[in-house]
Motif scaffolding. Structure first.
Motif, PDB file in Angstrom:
ATOM      1  N   THR A  16     -66.328  56.037 -45.657  1.00 53.37           N
ATOM      2  CA  THR A  16     -67.138  55.843 -46.857  1.00 53.37           C
ATOM      3  C   THR A  16     -68.204  56.929 -46.937  1.00 53.37           C
ATOM      4  O   THR A  16     -68.493  57.617 -45.949  1.00 53.37           O
ATOM      5  N   ASP A  58     -68.160  53.362 -52.713  1.00 55.33           N
ATOM      6  CA  ASP A  58     -67.783  53.676 -51.335  1.00 55.33           C
ATOM      7  C   ASP A  58     -67.256  55.095 -51.200  1.00 55.33           C
ATOM      8  O   ASP A  58     -67.333  55.689 -50.116  1.00 55.33           O
ATOM      9  N   ARG A  59     -66.752  55.666 -52.303  1.00 54.58           N
ATOM     10  CA  ARG A  59     -66.133  56.993 -52.238  1.00 54.58           C
ATOM     11  C   ARG A  59     -66.962  58.070 -52.926  1.00 54.58           C
ATOM     12  O   ARG A  59     -66.646  59.251 -52.786  1.00 54.58           O
TER      13      ARG A  59
END
Length: 549
Positions: A147, A187-188
Motif C-alpha cells: 500500500t 491504498d494505491r
C-alpha cells in the motif's frame, strides 16, 4: 554558441601524461577493493566494494536461460541491520541492497524514470508535487498487500529515525524533509507536496525502497525482510551465511522472464583473500571486490558497473597552507592518476579526472585526461610563494588498500615539494571524523551519487553539499547550486552551469580525483546473464536475469 577552443590551463604540449591518455584499459580496479564501495556518502563501513566506472564486458548469452540452481556469493563484512536498512545504503549489505527490496520507479540506463512498482508517477507542472499510483495486486514476500502507507513509511522513517528506534541520520534526509505533505487517497494512490519546486525529486524515489511497515521491527532484528524483489530473504546466520530464495510471485516476471535462480547463498569470509581462495576452489560463483591478482588473472570474467563517483583526496581549504587556489591546482596536477590505475588497480580501470560518468549531462570529455604535470605543479607553487611551515596531515583508513594509496599520494606530493604526515585511523573512527568535518589537511576516501542528476550530487553527497568537509563555500559555487535548483537537469541552461562547475573543479579545487570508485565483480565460468546494471538504485546488478549453465 560556438565551442570554446581556448587551451585549458592544465593542457600542455605532448608529454608523458598525453602519451598515456590512451593507455587506460577498460575494466575495474582490484587492488583498491578496500577503498571502494557505495562511498562514504552512503554510510560506507569500508570493506565491501560497490559500483565503479569503465566498460562492462558483454555477458555471455544463450537463447534460452535455464531455470534452477543456487548462486553462491561472498562478502567480508557481516550484516548491519540496526542503522536503518534499507533506507541507508550500507556497503556491508550488498546482497541485501540488491535482492529483496525495490523502489516504485527506477533508472534503467538514463535519468528518465521507468515505472516499476508504480503504474503512475506524475509531477505537477512546476514539480512542487507528485501523484503516485501503485500497480494493482502487488504483494510483499509475506503475502501482505503493498500500500502507499508502506511507501510513506520510508519517508517518515528517514525524516525522524529516532521515532522508529534508529540512531543516526540518512543521506536521503534532505529529500525526505522536502516532502511537506503526504495525502493518502486510497491504498494505491498518494499525493505528495514539496516545500518548493524540486526539479530532481525523481532521484529521491529511485533511491527509496519499499518495505512492509507492519513487519519492520523484524527487519531491524534481522529476522525478516518483506520487500517486493525477485528474491526473498530466507535466513541470516550472523558471521556465517545469508540465504535468499526465488520469489515465485515476483511482479516483474511477466515482462522480464526471471528470476531464473532457485536462490542465492552468501558466505561470510574474514577477508577478501580468503574469499578469493574459495572462488579459486570453485566454492563461490560471485565475488564482489576480489583480490587484485585474482581479478587480473580472470579479466574475461570481471564485470563492471558504470561509474558513480570517485576515490578522491579531500582538501580542507580553510587550512592556512591550502587557501591559495594555485596551491590546490598544483596538488591536482601532482597526483599521478595513471600510476593509481597501474599500481592499485592492476591496469583494469580507466583514468579519470572528474566525478561525472559518461551518461551524465555534466560529463566533460576533456576531464578524462590524466592531468598529471609535476613541472607545472612546481611552477604554480612557486607563483603562489609556497613556503611550507609544517607537514600537512593526510588521514586515511588502516585498510591495506588505503595505506598503499596514502603512501603513493604522499610521494606524489613530496615530488613537487609538499610534505605530509600520514595519520591512519580504523574505519569507524575515520568515518566519524569525516562526518564531523574535523580533518585538518588531506584525507583519502570515496563518494557516489554523481550518476544521478548533478544537482543531487551537489545536494546529497558529503564532499559537495552545504557545510561540506572541505569548507568550500565560494560565491561562485553557491551560485551554481542555487541556479541548478530551478533548472531542468537536462536543459541547455543547466548544462551551462555544469560547465561553470567543471571550470572551478580544476581552477579552484577542493577535491582531487584519484580514480573511479571502482570495485570488480568476478563471476565463475558457469554464471550467465550477469552484467546488466540499473543506473538507480545505484548500479544494482539485475539478478532477475542471472542463471547458471
Amino acid at each position: 554558441m560556438t565551442e570554446d577552443t581556448r587551451e585549458r590551463w592544465w593542457q600542455t604540449p605532448v608529454g608523458r601524461r598525453n602519451i598515456l591518455r590512451g593507455a587506460a584499459l577498460s575494466g575495474l580496479g582490484a587492488a583498491a577493493a578496500g577503498m571502494v564501495g557505495c562511498g562514504d556518502d552512503d554510510d560506507d563501513a569500508d570493506e565491501t566494494p560497490g559500483s565503479g566506472g569503465g566498460e562492462t564486458p558483454a555477458p555471455t548469452a544463450t537463447p534460452a536461460p535455464k531455470r534452477g540452481g543456487v548462486l553462491r556469493g561472498a562478502q567480508t563484512a557481516d550484516l548491519n541491520m540496526s542503522t536503518g536498512y534499507p533506507f541507508v545504503f550500507l556497503a556491508e549489505n550488498p546482497f541485501l541492497n540488491y535482492l529483496p527490496v525495490e523502489p516504485i520507479v527506477r533508472y534503467v540506463d538514463s535519468l528518465e524514470p521507468e515505472l516499476h512498482l508504480a503504474e503512475r508517477f506524475e509531477f505537477n507542472a512546476d514539480r512542487s508535487g507528485l501523484v503516485v499510483t501503485l500497480k494493482p495486486g502487488l504483494t510483499f514476500h509475506n503475502g501482505a498487500p503493498v500500500t502507499v502507507d508502506d511507501l510513506k513509511f520510508g519517508i517518515d522513517l528517514i525524516k525522524d529515525p529516532a521515532a522508529f528506534g534508529i540512531k543516526g541520520a540518512f543521506q536521503l534526509a534532505a529529500f525526505a524533509k522536502a516532502v511537506t505533505e503526504s495525502k493518502i487517497v486510497s491504498d494505491r494512490e498518494i499525493e505528495f507536496k514539496f516545500d518548493k519546486p524540486r526539479v530532481n525529486m525523481a532521484d529521491f524515489f529511485v533511491q527509496l525502497p519499499v518495505v512492509h511497515r507492519a513487519s519492520y521491527d523484524e527487519t531491524k532484528s534481522g529476522k525478516a525482510i518483506n520487500g517486493t524483489g525477485p528474491f526473498k530473504f530466507k535466513q541470516w546466520t550472523p558471521g556465517q551465511s545469508l540465504t535468499f530464495e526465488r520469489n515465485a510471485n515476483w511482479h516483474g516476471a511477466a515482462s522480464g522472464g526471471g528470476p531464473y535462480l532457485d536462490g542465492v547463498e552468501v558466505r561470510f569470509f574474514g577477508d577478501q583473500d580468503a574469499a578469493g581462495l574459495a572462488y579459486q576452489s570453485g566454492e563461490i560463483d560471485l565475488l564482489l571486490g576480489p583480490p587484485a591478482a585474482l581479478a587480473a588473472d580472470n579479466r574475461k570474467l570481471v564485470h563492471i558497473a558504470p561509474k558513480t563517483g570517485l576515490d578522491y583526496l579531500g582538501i580542507n581549504v580553510s587550512n592556512p597552507q591550502l587557501t591559495d587556489a594555485r596551491v590546490r591546482q598544483a596538488i591536482f596536477l601532482a597526483v599521478d592518476r595513471q600510476r593509481v590505475v597501474d599500481e592499485l588497480r592492476e591496469g583494469l580501470t580507466e583514468v579519470t579526472s572528474q566525478p561525472w560518468p559518461k551518461s551524465s549531462p555534466a560529463f566533460d570529455p576533456a576531464l578524462e585526461d590524466p592531468m598529471f604535470d609535476q613541472a607545472k605543479a612546481k611552477k604554480l607553487l612557486s607563483e603562489a610563494g609556497w613556503k611550507q611551515t609544517d607537514p600537512i596531515p593526510l588521514d586515511h583508513r588502516t585498510s591495506a588498500a588505503y595505506v598503499t594509496a596514502a603512501a603513493l599520494i604522499q610521494q606524489n606530493l613530496k615530488d613537487v615539494g609538499i610534505e605530509t604526515t600520514l595519520i591512519p585511523s580504523d574505519p569507524t573512527a575515520f568515518l566519524a571524523i569525516l562526518r564531523e568535518r574535523k580533518f585538518k589537511g588531506f584525507w583519502i576516501t570515496s563518494h557516489s551519487f554523481s550518476h544521478l542528476a548533478p544537482l543531487t550530487n551537489l545536494q546529497q553527497t558529503l564532499p559537495y553539499q552545504e557545510k561540506n568537509m572541505s569548507y568550500y563555500e565560494t560565491p561562485t559555487y553557491l551560485d551554481i547550486r542555487a541556479k541548478l535548483e530551478n533548472l531542468d537537469p537536462l536543459s541547455a541552461e543547466a548544462k551551462a552551469q555544469y560547465k561553470r562547475f567543471n571550470e572551478i573543479w580544476v581552477q579552484d579545487p577542493w577535491l582531487v580525483p584519484l580514480a573511479p570508485n571502482s570495485g570488480p565483480q568476478l563471476v565463475s565460468e558457469k554464471v550467465r546473464g550477469y552484467g546488466t546494471y540499473l543506473t538507480a538504485p545505484t548500479n544494482a546488478p539485475d539478478f532477475s536475469k542471472v542463471w547458471l549453465d
